[in-house]
Design a protein around this motif. Structure first.
Motif, PDB file in Angstrom:
ATOM      1  N   ASP A  10       0.823  -1.211   0.000  1.00  0.00           N
ATOM      2  CA  ASP A  10       0.000   0.000   0.000  1.00  0.00           C
ATOM      3  C   ASP A  10       0.857   1.261   0.000  1.00  0.00           C
ATOM      4  OD1 ASP A  10      -2.327  -1.506  -0.019  1.00  0.00           O
ATOM      5  OD2 ASP A  10      -2.652  -1.329   2.145  1.00  0.00           O
ATOM      6  N   ALA A  11       1.937   1.249   0.776  1.00  0.00           N
ATOM      7  CA  ALA A  11       2.838   2.412   0.813  1.00  0.00           C
ATOM      8  C   ALA A  11       3.455   2.640  -0.560  1.00  0.00           C
ATOM      9  CB  ALA A  11       3.913   2.222   1.883  1.00  0.00           C
ATOM     10  N   ASN A  12       3.915   1.561  -1.194  1.00  0.00           N
ATOM     11  CA  ASN A  12       4.500   1.707  -2.533  1.00  0.00           C
ATOM     12  C   ASN A  12       3.477   2.232  -3.533  1.00  0.00           C
ATOM     13  OD1 ASN A  12       7.226   1.050  -2.175  1.00  0.00           O
ATOM     14  ND2 ASN A  12       6.753  -1.125  -2.150  1.00  0.00           N
ATOM     15  N   ALA A  13       2.235   1.788  -3.421  1.00  0.00           N
ATOM     16  CA  ALA A  13       1.182   2.256  -4.325  1.00  0.00           C
ATOM     17  C   ALA A  13       0.885   3.740  -4.126  1.00  0.00           C
ATOM     18  CB  ALA A  13      -0.088   1.430  -4.128  1.00  0.00           C
ATOM     19  N   ALA A  14       1.153   4.256  -2.939  1.00  0.00           N
ATOM     20  CA  ALA A  14       0.868   5.669  -2.624  1.00  0.00           C
ATOM     21  C   ALA A  14       2.056   6.591  -2.889  1.00  0.00           C
ATOM     22  CB  ALA A  14       0.439   5.790  -1.167  1.00  0.00           C
ATOM     23  N   GLU A  16       3.670   7.840  -5.462  1.00  0.00           N
ATOM     24  CA  GLU A  16       3.570   8.953  -6.418  1.00  0.00           C
ATOM     25  C   GLU A  16       2.823  10.123  -5.779  1.00  0.00           C
ATOM     26  OE1 GLU A  16       1.902  10.036 -10.856  1.00  0.00           O
ATOM     27  OE2 GLU A  16       2.169   7.926 -10.319  1.00  0.00           O
ATOM     28  N   ARG A  17       1.695   9.838  -5.152  1.00  0.00           N
ATOM     29  CA  ARG A  17       0.899  10.877  -4.506  1.00  0.00           C
ATOM     30  C   ARG A  17       1.652  11.490  -3.318  1.00  0.00           C
ATOM     31  NH1 ARG A  17      -2.157  10.719  -0.033  1.00  0.00           N
ATOM     32  NH2 ARG A  17      -2.153   8.449   0.085  1.00  0.00           N
ATOM     33  N   VAL A  18       2.232  10.642  -2.490  1.00  0.00           N
ATOM     34  CA  VAL A  18       2.959  11.132  -1.303  1.00  0.00           C
ATOM     35  C   VAL A  18       4.182  11.933  -1.747  1.00  0.00           C
ATOM     36  CG1 VAL A  18       4.267  10.435   0.745  1.00  0.00           C
ATOM     37  CG2 VAL A  18       2.096   9.306   0.195  1.00  0.00           C
ATOM     38  N   GLY A  19       4.894  11.427  -2.736  1.00  0.00           N
ATOM     39  CA  GLY A  19       6.066  12.147  -3.249  1.00  0.00           C
ATOM     40  C   GLY A  19       5.707  13.518  -3.786  1.00  0.00           C
ATOM     41  N   THR A  20       4.607  13.607  -4.507  1.00  0.00           N
ATOM     42  CA  THR A  20       4.143  14.899  -5.024  1.00  0.00           C
ATOM     43  C   THR A  20       3.811  15.850  -3.880  1.00  0.00           C
ATOM     44  OG1 THR A  20       3.292  13.884  -7.040  1.00  0.00           O
ATOM     45  CG2 THR A  20       2.360  16.021  -6.424  1.00  0.00           C
ATOM     46  N   VAL A  71       4.173  10.227   8.371  1.00  0.00           N
ATOM     47  CA  VAL A  71       4.862  11.300   9.077  1.00  0.00           C
ATOM     48  C   VAL A  71       6.013  11.813   8.217  1.00  0.00           C
ATOM     49  CG1 VAL A  71       6.147  11.930  11.157  1.00  0.00           C
ATOM     50  CG2 VAL A  71       4.264  10.283  11.307  1.00  0.00           C
ATOM     51  N   LEU A  72       6.003  13.112   7.943  1.00  0.00           N
ATOM     52  CA  LEU A  72       7.109  13.754   7.242  1.00  0.00           C
ATOM     53  C   LEU A  72       8.134  14.133   8.305  1.00  0.00           C
ATOM     54  CD1 LEU A  72       8.465  14.919   4.745  1.00  0.00           C
ATOM     55  CD2 LEU A  72       7.060  16.984   5.030  1.00  0.00           C
ATOM     56  N   ARG A  73       9.228  13.389   8.373  1.00  0.00           N
ATOM     57  CA  ARG A  73      10.234  13.567   9.425  1.00  0.00           C
ATOM     58  C   ARG A  73      11.221  14.685   9.124  1.00  0.00           C
ATOM     59  NH1 ARG A  73       8.347  10.785  13.739  1.00  0.00           N
ATOM     60  NH2 ARG A  73       7.800   8.689  13.145  1.00  0.00           N
ATOM     61  N   ASP A  74      11.563  14.853   7.844  1.00  0.00           N
ATOM     62  CA  ASP A  74      12.571  15.838   7.470  1.00  0.00           C
ATOM     63  C   ASP A  74      12.166  16.427   6.124  1.00  0.00           C
ATOM     64  OD1 ASP A  74      14.911  17.082   6.347  1.00  0.00           O
ATOM     65  OD2 ASP A  74      16.181  15.870   7.653  1.00  0.00           O
ATOM     66  N   VAL A  75      11.758  17.685   6.149  1.00  0.00           N
ATOM     67  CA  VAL A  75      11.274  18.345   4.935  1.00  0.00           C
ATOM     68  C   VAL A  75      12.385  18.448   3.900  1.00  0.00           C
ATOM     69  CG1 VAL A  75      10.368  20.515   3.986  1.00  0.00           C
ATOM     70  CG2 VAL A  75       9.477  19.627   6.151  1.00  0.00           C
ATOM     71  N   TRP A  96      10.953   5.847   3.962  1.00  0.00           N
ATOM     72  CA  TRP A  96      11.179   6.173   2.551  1.00  0.00           C
ATOM     73  C   TRP A  96      11.723   7.581   2.426  1.00  0.00           C
ATOM     74  CZ3 TRP A  96       8.258   9.626  -0.707  1.00  0.00           C
ATOM     75  CH2 TRP A  96       8.560   9.515  -2.082  1.00  0.00           C
ATOM     76  N   LEU A  97      12.652   7.763   1.504  1.00  0.00           N
ATOM     77  CA  LEU A  97      13.175   9.078   1.140  1.00  0.00           C
ATOM     78  C   LEU A  97      12.727   9.414  -0.271  1.00  0.00           C
ATOM     79  CD1 LEU A  97      16.858   8.805   2.407  1.00  0.00           C
ATOM     80  CD2 LEU A  97      15.209  10.536   3.130  1.00  0.00           C
ATOM     81  N   VAL A  98      12.294  10.648  -0.487  1.00  0.00           N
ATOM     82  CA  VAL A  98      11.942  11.090  -1.832  1.00  0.00           C
ATOM     83  C   VAL A  98      13.094  10.745  -2.768  1.00  0.00           C
ATOM     84  CG1 VAL A  98      11.613  13.151  -3.259  1.00  0.00           C
ATOM     85  CG2 VAL A  98      10.361  12.906  -1.130  1.00  0.00           C
ATOM     86  N   GLY A  99      12.755  10.162  -3.892  1.00  0.00           N
ATOM     87  CA  GLY A  99      13.761   9.783  -4.868  1.00  0.00           C
ATOM     88  C   GLY A  99      14.065   8.293  -4.855  1.00  0.00           C
TER      89      GLY A  99
END
Length: 124
Positions: A10-14, A16-20, A71-75, A96-99
């Motif tokens: 579920d996290a992997n499926a989300a 794209e949306r979470v990354g955006t 939770v966004l830990r580090d903007v 997960w880290l963006v990228g």
């Protein structure tokens, strides 16, 4: 309302949306920092300069993620944790880290990023 509990799938499926969303938060936070710096340059010493609605927009976006158990830990780094549970109900975070192409890490709540462990060695 109880936050969502995430599976790796579920996290992997989300992502794209979470990354955006995280990228939007990062851009808004950077705009707020730039605005703050400009205001401080124009009104040095009074300590009351603050940047428009950027901070409120960041808070709203972060709260929206948190309501979903994210939770966004580090903007700046784009570090995100997804609330997860082991089969016996022990709480941990999918990390997960963006990228990164997928969620491939996890850690116990007390261990934080330093305890980041690959999902090939799953929580037990």
């Amino acid at each position: 309302m109880t936050p969502r509990v995430w599976t790796v799938e579920d996290a992997n499926a989300a992502l794209e949306r979470v990354g955006t969303t995280v990228e939007r938060i990062r851009a808004t936070a950077e705009a707020a920092r730039t605005r703050q710096d400009e205001l401080e340059e124009r009104s040095p010493g009074n300590g009351h300069a603050h940047g428009g609605g950027e901070v409120d927009r960041v808070r709203t976006e972060v709260a929206t993620l948190a309501a979903e158990g994210i939770v966004l830990r580090d903007v700046e780094r784009g570090l995100v944790d997804f609330d997860a549970l082991t089969a016996d109900g022990r709480h941990y975070w999918l990390c997960w880290l963006v990228g990164e192409p997928e969620v491939a890490w996890w850690h116990w709540p007390d261990d934080g990023f330093a305890g980041r462990t690959p999902l090939s060695d799953p929580p037990r």
